[in-house]
Design a protein around this motif. Structure first.
Motif, PDB file in Angstrom:
ATOM      1  N   ILE A 246       0.830  -1.212   0.000  1.00  8.04           N
ATOM      2  CA  ILE A 246       0.000   0.000   0.000  1.00  8.04           C
ATOM      3  C   ILE A 246       0.863   1.260   0.000  1.00  8.04           C
ATOM      4  CG2 ILE A 246      -1.780   1.309   1.229  1.00  8.04           C
ATOM      5  CD1 ILE A 246      -2.843  -1.332   2.326  1.00  8.04           C
ATOM      6  N   LEU A 247       1.754   1.383   0.964  1.00  8.38           N
ATOM      7  CA  LEU A 247       2.509   2.630   1.111  1.00  8.38           C
ATOM      8  C   LEU A 247       3.458   2.872  -0.057  1.00  8.38           C
ATOM      9  CD1 LEU A 247       3.351   2.479   4.936  1.00  8.38           C
ATOM     10  CD2 LEU A 247       1.328   3.430   3.790  1.00  8.38           C
ATOM     11  N   HIS A 254       6.440   8.779   3.932  1.00  6.68           N
ATOM     12  CA  HIS A 254       6.505   9.279   5.302  1.00  6.68           C
ATOM     13  C   HIS A 254       5.324   8.757   6.120  1.00  6.68           C
ATOM     14  CE1 HIS A 254       8.839  12.391   3.029  1.00  6.68           C
ATOM     15  NE2 HIS A 254       9.695  12.113   3.997  1.00  6.68           N
ATOM     16  N   THR A 255       5.012   7.491   5.922  1.00  3.85           N
ATOM     17  CA  THR A 255       3.917   6.843   6.637  1.00  3.85           C
ATOM     18  C   THR A 255       4.365   5.470   7.103  1.00  3.85           C
ATOM     19  OG1 THR A 255       2.255   7.985   5.289  1.00  3.85           O
ATOM     20  CG2 THR A 255       1.537   6.002   6.452  1.00  3.85           C
ATOM     21  N   THR A 256       3.976   5.093   8.329  1.00  6.05           N
ATOM     22  CA  THR A 256       4.372   3.781   8.842  1.00  6.05           C
ATOM     23  C   THR A 256       3.454   3.328   9.965  1.00  6.05           C
ATOM     24  OG1 THR A 256       6.219   2.493   9.740  1.00  6.05           O
ATOM     25  CG2 THR A 256       5.988   4.748  10.541  1.00  6.05           C
ATOM     26  N   PHE A 257       3.304   2.004  10.063  1.00  4.87           N
ATOM     27  CA  PHE A 257       2.650   1.383  11.209  1.00  4.87           C
ATOM     28  C   PHE A 257       3.675   1.030  12.287  1.00  4.87           C
ATOM     29  CE2 PHE A 257      -1.206   0.494   8.701  1.00  4.87           C
ATOM     30  CZ  PHE A 257      -2.192   0.488   9.676  1.00  4.87           C
ATOM     31  N   MET A 301      -1.364  11.118   3.076  1.00  5.83           N
ATOM     32  CA  MET A 301      -2.774  10.760   3.165  1.00  5.83           C
ATOM     33  C   MET A 301      -3.558  11.294   1.967  1.00  5.83           C
ATOM     34  SD  MET A 301      -2.841   8.785   5.694  1.00  5.83           S
ATOM     35  CE  MET A 301      -4.621   8.501   5.706  1.00  5.83           C
ATOM     36  N   ALA A 302      -3.047  12.341   1.339  1.00  4.34           N
ATOM     37  CA  ALA A 302      -3.666  12.825   0.098  1.00  4.34           C
ATOM     38  C   ALA A 302      -3.581  11.752  -0.974  1.00  4.34           C
ATOM     39  CB  ALA A 302      -2.978  14.109  -0.360  1.00  4.34           C
ATOM     40  N   ASN A 303      -2.436  11.097  -1.078  1.00  8.67           N
ATOM     41  CA  ASN A 303      -2.286  10.022  -2.072  1.00  8.67           C
ATOM     42  C   ASN A 303      -3.270   8.886  -1.795  1.00  8.67           C
ATOM     43  OD1 ASN A 303      -0.212  11.629  -2.933  1.00  8.67           O
ATOM     44  ND2 ASN A 303       1.434  10.198  -2.428  1.00  8.67           N
ATOM     45  N   PHE A 304      -3.447   8.566  -0.525  1.00  9.64           N
ATOM     46  CA  PHE A 304      -4.386   7.504  -0.158  1.00  9.64           C
ATOM     47  C   PHE A 304      -5.810   7.895  -0.552  1.00  9.64           C
ATOM     48  CE2 PHE A 304      -7.218   5.464   2.994  1.00  9.64           C
ATOM     49  CZ  PHE A 304      -6.925   4.133   2.728  1.00  9.64           C
ATOM     50  N   MET A 305      -6.185   9.147  -0.304  1.00  9.84           N
ATOM     51  CA  MET A 305      -7.523   9.594  -0.690  1.00  9.84           C
ATOM     52  C   MET A 305      -7.700   9.562  -2.201  1.00  9.84           C
ATOM     53  SD  MET A 305      -8.569  12.683   1.954  1.00  9.84           S
ATOM     54  CE  MET A 305      -7.165  13.755   1.607  1.00  9.84           C
ATOM     55  N   GLU A 316      -0.122   5.277 -12.302  1.00 11.59           N
ATOM     56  CA  GLU A 316      -0.189   4.062 -13.102  1.00 11.59           C
ATOM     57  C   GLU A 316      -0.363   2.817 -12.245  1.00 11.59           C
ATOM     58  OE1 GLU A 316      -0.319   4.313 -16.394  1.00 11.59           O
ATOM     59  OE2 GLU A 316      -0.192   6.476 -16.036  1.00 11.59           O
ATOM     60  N   VAL A 317      -0.509   3.001 -10.933  1.00  8.67           N
ATOM     61  CA  VAL A 317      -0.569   1.871  -9.997  1.00  8.67           C
ATOM     62  C   VAL A 317      -2.016   1.605  -9.598  1.00  8.67           C
ATOM     63  CG1 VAL A 317       0.129   1.073  -7.704  1.00  8.67           C
ATOM     64  CG2 VAL A 317       1.744   2.335  -9.137  1.00  8.67           C
ATOM     65  N   GLN A 318      -2.356   0.343  -9.464  1.00 10.89           N
ATOM     66  CA  GLN A 318      -3.691  -0.068  -9.020  1.00 10.89           C
ATOM     67  C   GLN A 318      -3.510  -0.911  -7.757  1.00 10.89           C
ATOM     68  OE1 GLN A 318      -6.294   0.757 -11.496  1.00 10.89           O
ATOM     69  NE2 GLN A 318      -7.730   0.556  -9.785  1.00 10.89           N
ATOM     70  N   ILE A 319      -3.883  -0.362  -6.574  1.00 10.55           N
ATOM     71  CA  ILE A 319      -3.712  -1.144  -5.342  1.00 10.55           C
ATOM     72  C   ILE A 319      -4.894  -2.077  -5.103  1.00 10.55           C
ATOM     73  CG2 ILE A 319      -2.205   0.552  -4.233  1.00 10.55           C
ATOM     74  CD1 ILE A 319      -4.679   1.368  -2.509  1.00 10.55           C
TER      75      ILE A 319
END
Length: 669
Positions: A246-247, A254-257, A301-305, A316-319
């Protein structure tokens, strides 16, 4: 984590016997809270999409970067200053790209480090669940998870439920697993003590409170369980899986669990504050990691939205395949018109004539909200790094989205529907105490849920009101359907008597249930408050009585066995005060939301107090014996009455200890 509850005031009501002061239950903002305590003090609280509010603007401004920037520049500075909130960041996406992003205030007050949505990491609390549910849907897509299969087939331990019906992933995603809430080990600040998700799930299993599928009850445990299943079926550690699948595809660098933070991200992490004039708090370690441990920037988080608003596609990516993404955003069963629901983990509901999906989240000090308007290809993410003075952040967060929607998507004013015949009688029938389905009933934390309950008030004019929904009155516009006067928020009543349930149109993860007489907060506040007050007076008047006995000897002094039992009763009262003080010391950290102390390290103290339950029990026996003895002596009715009152107060302490879970050997609270 649902917070925000006025626990100190409530406990004070018990201690000084002022039941009326507890009419207002723990406050939840427009985000369905996050109570650990019903609903606030839980470190990863929920955030339901608010229901539509009425507004009117004949010509709304165009949603442009310049207009929204000017508007937000007018909103944030005053809001942060007034609420003593250190900083915030906001990002808005529209039509596949970032429309606006900006930081306000400070990421580090002492160093005066400005908030930067491109670089500053924020804890996003339960908004993390959206990443977890995305991972679940990826595994559904590849055939490794069946949404309707028994989750026990994916686990290396068995989840106990209250019914023969199997527990499914769909149940976890809609918070219908039937789990009781919990506080122990939910949040920590010491990495040496930090538990893995696997260990937490196996050691802190939540008791089933409801049959599977029967009742919505928000559950961080259920979300953590889902994350662990992803780890099991994928063969990858959960945080690594999220990063790889996902990330990285979404360029969320700049995102992590991961907890504690990876070394490279530590300098970018915002400090977290209770309020901006206080020192920062230690980094919060969320033990139910898949439910709320993410640290992320607004830009990420903008990319996630954007991916969610484009059927799983980013660049070009499909998650996710488009059909899987659409399924994730669609509820299994369409809700009643005007009511929010859950769509595979996303809060889903109407807002100013548009469907809104998203999720909010809270740690103790960080507070986030993510809302997307699919038909507008629009998303807005906001995150604050402070709780604020008097929990000001909750109002700041909910007002922001309310005002945003009212500005750019206004709707005509709502006309109140006429009240139906018989509404006055129905209001009287509904009046009383209610508790939320998201609660704790086992262990000592259940004391707070015992004395914190909502109350439906019959206003005498056919309308009802609730302290938890301040300043609003509801009128019955159709059988069992109550609507907010001047608004569109609704309450739906189903069932009758003790089986009655009240659904709030803005909260799909909990329902209100009437309490039994034994659990009624009015009764328990009076019993507890008066009992403690009378026990305290018994102890304080002991030396006074001794002094009077020496200076003014009674004509018929109490002697022999009666004198002994009276003396033992006073000793019992003193012992009860010490017992109450011991429990207060254990419960006190909750009053200041210092939840990281509730871990295995507290077990010894809690066990000691559980064993100490013998004190009020023996004390009550002594008090009753003393009252019976007094009635067999030649004492006057004054002495006999005092003995009875003291006996009842000692019994009252036992009652509250029993109903509040203090008389228990359960260390899984």
């Amino acid at each position: 984590m649902s917070g925000n509850w006025r626990l100190a005031a409530v406990l004070a009501c018990v201690l000084i016997a002022l039941p009326g002061a507890a009419e207002k239950p723990p406050g939840s903002p427009a985000t369905a809270t996050a109570t650990v305590l019903p609903s606030p003090a839980l470190p990863t609280g929920t955030a339901a999409t608010p229901a539509p509010r009425s507004s009117h603007a004949s010509a709304p401004p165009a949603l442009t970067a310049s207009d929204v920037g000017a508007w937000l520049d007018g909103y944030f500075p005053g809001t942060l200053k007034q609420g003593k909130i250190a900083g915030a960041q906001v990002v808005i996406v529209k039509d596949g790209s970032v429309l606006f992003k900006k930081g306000y205030g400070y990421a580090d007050v002492a160093a005066k480090t400005p908030m930067d949505p491109d670089r500053t990491l924020m804890r996003i609390g339960s908004t993390s669940k959206l990443l977890t549910w995305t991972a679940v849907m990826q595994q559904v897509e590849v055939g490794k998870i069946d949404l309707d299969a028994d989750v026990n087939k994916y686990l290396d331990f068995k989840v106990v439920t209250k019914t023969s019906r199997v527990l499914t992933m769909n149940d976890l995603m809609t918070h219908r697993g039937g789990f009781e809430e919990g506080l122990k080990d939910v949040i920590d600040t010491d990495p040496k003590r930090f538990k893995s998700t696997e260990r937490f799930l196996k050691e802190n299993g939540r008791p089933p409170l409801f049959p599977v599928g029967a009742m919505p009850a928000y559950s961080n445990y259920g979300a953590a369980l889902a994350g662990y299943i992803v780890e099991r079926v994928s063969g990858e550690p959960f945080a690594a899986y999220i990063e790889r699948h996902i990330l990285t595809p979404l360029q969320m660098q700049h995102t992590t669990f991961i907890q504690p933070l990876p070394t490279a991200l530590v300098p970018l992490m915002s400090k977290g504050y209770r309020q901006d004039d206080q020192p920062p708090v230690p980094y919060e370690l969320v033990v139910t990691a898949p439910a709320g441990s993410v640290a992320a920037t607004g830009a990420d988080m903008a990319n996630f939205m954007i991916a969610n608003l484009q059927d799983g596609r980013f660049g070009e990516v499909q998650i996710l395949k488009p059909e899987t993404s659409r399924l994730m955003h669609t509820p299994e069963v369409q809700p009643r018109p005007g009511f929010d629901t859950l769509a595979h983990g996303f809060f889903y509901g109407p807002r100013n004539g548009h469907l809104v999906i998203g999720h909010g989240g809270d740690t103790i000090v960080f507070h986030t909200d993510l809302n997307m308007v699919p038909d507008q290809k629009l998303g807005i993410f906001v995150s604050f790094n402070s709780r604020g003075e008097n929990d000001a952040v909750y109002g700041a967060r909910s007002r922001l989205f309310d005002l945003f929607m009212d500005r750019y998507f206004p709707v005509p004013p709502v006309k109140d529907a006429p009240e139906i015949a018989g509404a006055a009688a129905h209001a009287a029938a509904l009046a009383g105490r209610y508790e939320n389905s998201r609660r704790i009933e086992h262990g000592f934390i259940s004391l707070f849920y015992l004395i914190q309950q909502d109350k439906i008030v019959d206003n005498g004019d056919g309308s009802i009101s609730l302290p938890s929904i301040e300043g609003k009155r509801f009128r019955e516009i159709a059988p069992n359907l109550w609507r907010e006067a001047g608004g569109v928020r609704e309450l739906l009543v189903t069932g009758t008597g003790h089986d009655r349930q009240i659904l709030d149109s803005t909260n799909p993860v909990g329902v209100m249930q009437p309490v039994s007489l034994a659990r009624n907060a009015d009764l328990n506040l009076w019993v507890g408050g008066l009992s403690i007050l009378l026990v305290l007076l018994t102890v304080l008047l002991w030396p006074v009585a001794a002094w009077l006995q020496r200076t003014r000897p009674a004509r018929n002094p109490v002697t022999g066995r009666a004198a002994t039992t009276r003396r033992l009763t006073r000793v019992a009262a003193l012992a009860d005060l010490l017992y109450i003080g011991g429990w207060y010391a254990i419960l006190a950290p909750i009053l200041s939301t210092n939840l990281d102390v509730y871990n295995d390290g507290m077990d010894g103290w809690i066990r000691a107090m559980q064993v100490a339950a013998i004190i009020p029990i023996v004390g009550a026996v002594i008090g009753v014996t003393n009252a019976a003895t007094m009635f067999r002596t030649g004492c006057g009715w004054g002495a006999k009455s005092r003995a009875v009152v003291v006996a009842l107060s000692l019994l009252g302490v036992v009652w509250i200890a029993s109903q509040g879970g203090l008389i228990s050997l359960d260390l899984n609270y």
